[in-house]
Write a protein that holds these residues in place. Structure first.
Motif, mmCIF file in Angstrom:
data_model
loop_
_atom_site.group_PDB
_atom_site.id
_atom_site.type_symbol
_atom_site.label_atom_id
_atom_site.label_comp_id
_atom_site.label_asym_id
_atom_site.label_seq_id
_atom_site.Cartn_x
_atom_site.Cartn_y
_atom_site.Cartn_z
ATOM 1 N N TYR A 125 7.827 4.261 -12.530
ATOM 2 C CA TYR A 125 7.195 3.229 -13.027
ATOM 3 C C TYR A 125 5.671 3.528 -12.996
ATOM 4 O O TYR A 125 4.754 2.659 -13.110
ATOM 5 C CB TYR A 125 7.443 2.224 -12.041
ATOM 6 N N GLY A 126 5.061 4.457 -12.155
ATOM 7 C CA GLY A 126 3.911 4.995 -12.122
ATOM 8 C C GLY A 126 3.111 3.838 -11.228
ATOM 9 O O GLY A 126 2.066 3.510 -11.148
ATOM 10 N N LEU A 127 3.935 3.345 -10.092
ATOM 11 C CA LEU A 127 3.550 2.568 -9.123
ATOM 12 C C LEU A 127 3.296 3.056 -7.800
ATOM 13 O O LEU A 127 3.830 4.136 -7.530
ATOM 14 C CB LEU A 127 4.241 1.522 -8.985
ATOM 15 N N SER A 128 2.484 2.478 -7.027
ATOM 16 C CA SER A 128 2.096 3.013 -5.471
ATOM 17 C C SER A 128 2.182 2.152 -4.790
ATOM 18 O O SER A 128 1.856 0.940 -4.964
ATOM 19 C CB SER A 128 0.666 3.610 -5.673
ATOM 20 N N LEU A 129 2.921 2.152 -3.677
ATOM 21 C CA LEU A 129 3.121 1.318 -2.709
ATOM 22 C C LEU A 129 1.938 1.088 -1.639
ATOM 23 O O LEU A 129 1.375 2.146 -1.536
ATOM 24 C CB LEU A 129 4.507 1.532 -1.768
ATOM 25 N N GLN A 130 1.678 0.053 -1.234
ATOM 26 C CA GLN A 130 0.820 -0.082 -0.121
ATOM 27 C C GLN A 130 1.462 0.005 0.999
ATOM 28 O O GLN A 130 2.681 -0.085 1.354
ATOM 29 C CB GLN A 130 -0.122 -1.388 -0.498
ATOM 30 N N ASP A 131 0.659 -0.249 2.237
ATOM 31 C CA ASP A 131 1.382 -0.598 3.636
ATOM 32 C C ASP A 131 2.153 -1.599 3.982
ATOM 33 O O ASP A 131 2.878 -1.532 4.782
ATOM 34 C CB ASP A 131 0.212 -0.137 4.667
ATOM 35 N N ASP A 132 1.793 -2.733 3.207
ATOM 36 C CA ASP A 132 2.510 -3.895 3.825
ATOM 37 C C ASP A 132 3.757 -4.427 2.957
ATOM 38 O O ASP A 132 3.733 -5.071 2.050
ATOM 39 C CB ASP A 132 1.508 -5.174 3.796
ATOM 40 N N ILE A 133 4.792 -3.549 3.111
ATOM 41 C CA ILE A 133 6.078 -3.671 2.562
ATOM 42 C C ILE A 133 6.982 -4.519 3.570
ATOM 43 O O ILE A 133 7.226 -4.383 4.528
ATOM 44 C CB ILE A 133 6.942 -2.391 2.122
ATOM 45 N N GLU A 134 7.351 -5.709 2.908
ATOM 46 C CA GLU A 134 8.353 -6.584 3.625
ATOM 47 C C GLU A 134 9.731 -6.566 3.130
ATOM 48 O O GLU A 134 10.082 -6.950 2.085
ATOM 49 C CB GLU A 134 7.793 -8.046 3.547
ATOM 50 N N PHE A 135 10.825 -6.537 4.280
ATOM 51 C CA PHE A 135 12.081 -6.518 3.624
ATOM 52 C C PHE A 135 12.427 -8.074 3.711
ATOM 53 O O PHE A 135 12.051 -8.957 4.265
ATOM 54 C CB PHE A 135 13.084 -6.059 4.810
ATOM 55 N N LYS A 136 12.920 -8.498 2.306
ATOM 56 C CA LYS A 136 13.389 -9.778 2.121
ATOM 57 C C LYS A 136 14.820 -10.103 2.432
ATOM 58 O O LYS A 136 15.176 -11.049 3.152
ATOM 59 C CB LYS A 136 12.877 -10.146 0.708
#
Length: 114
Positions: free
Chosen positions: A52-63
């Motif tokens: 997707y050409g996307l970059s994750l940041q540090d604040d990933i939250e499991f839903k």
């Protein structure tokens, strides 16, 4: 004594219930916690970058997570809330010139204003 343990329900009603209501939900939550704690985020980030050409940041939250079937295979669907880099290019007339979601390369990054 056995009848007292049935709490007023007939034997047929009690025999149908083999596991307490919350046992599966608790087990599924525990399983999702174990799996999310074991995820290889470097590989996940590379997959998102490539696909997707996307970059994750540090604040990933499991839903949430649950079992599902995909292409005749049992799978774990895990939903996360994640931030991505989003660039909006707006012309001086206020109109949108471009919207880019994904990685900002160092060459495209704005200069530091220290």
């Amino acid at each position: 004594m056995y009848q007292a343990a049935l709490d007023g329900k007939t034997m047929a009603e009690k025999e149908k219930k083999l596991v307490p209501d919350d046992a599966f939900q608790k087990g599924e939550r525990d399983l999702m916690d174990i799996v999310t704690g074991s995820l290889n985020w470097d590989v996940i980030e590379k997959l998102l970058e490539e696909k997707y050409g996307l970059s994750l940041q540090d604040d990933i939250e499991f839903k949430e997570g649950h079992l599902t079937v995909k292409e005749d295979r049992i799978a774990y669907q895990m939903d996360f809330q994640a931030r991505i880099t989003l660039s909006l290019m707006i012309g001086r007339d206020g109109r949108c010139v471009d919207v880019v979601a994904g990685v900002v390369s160092p060459a495209d990054a704005p200069p530091d204003t220290e």
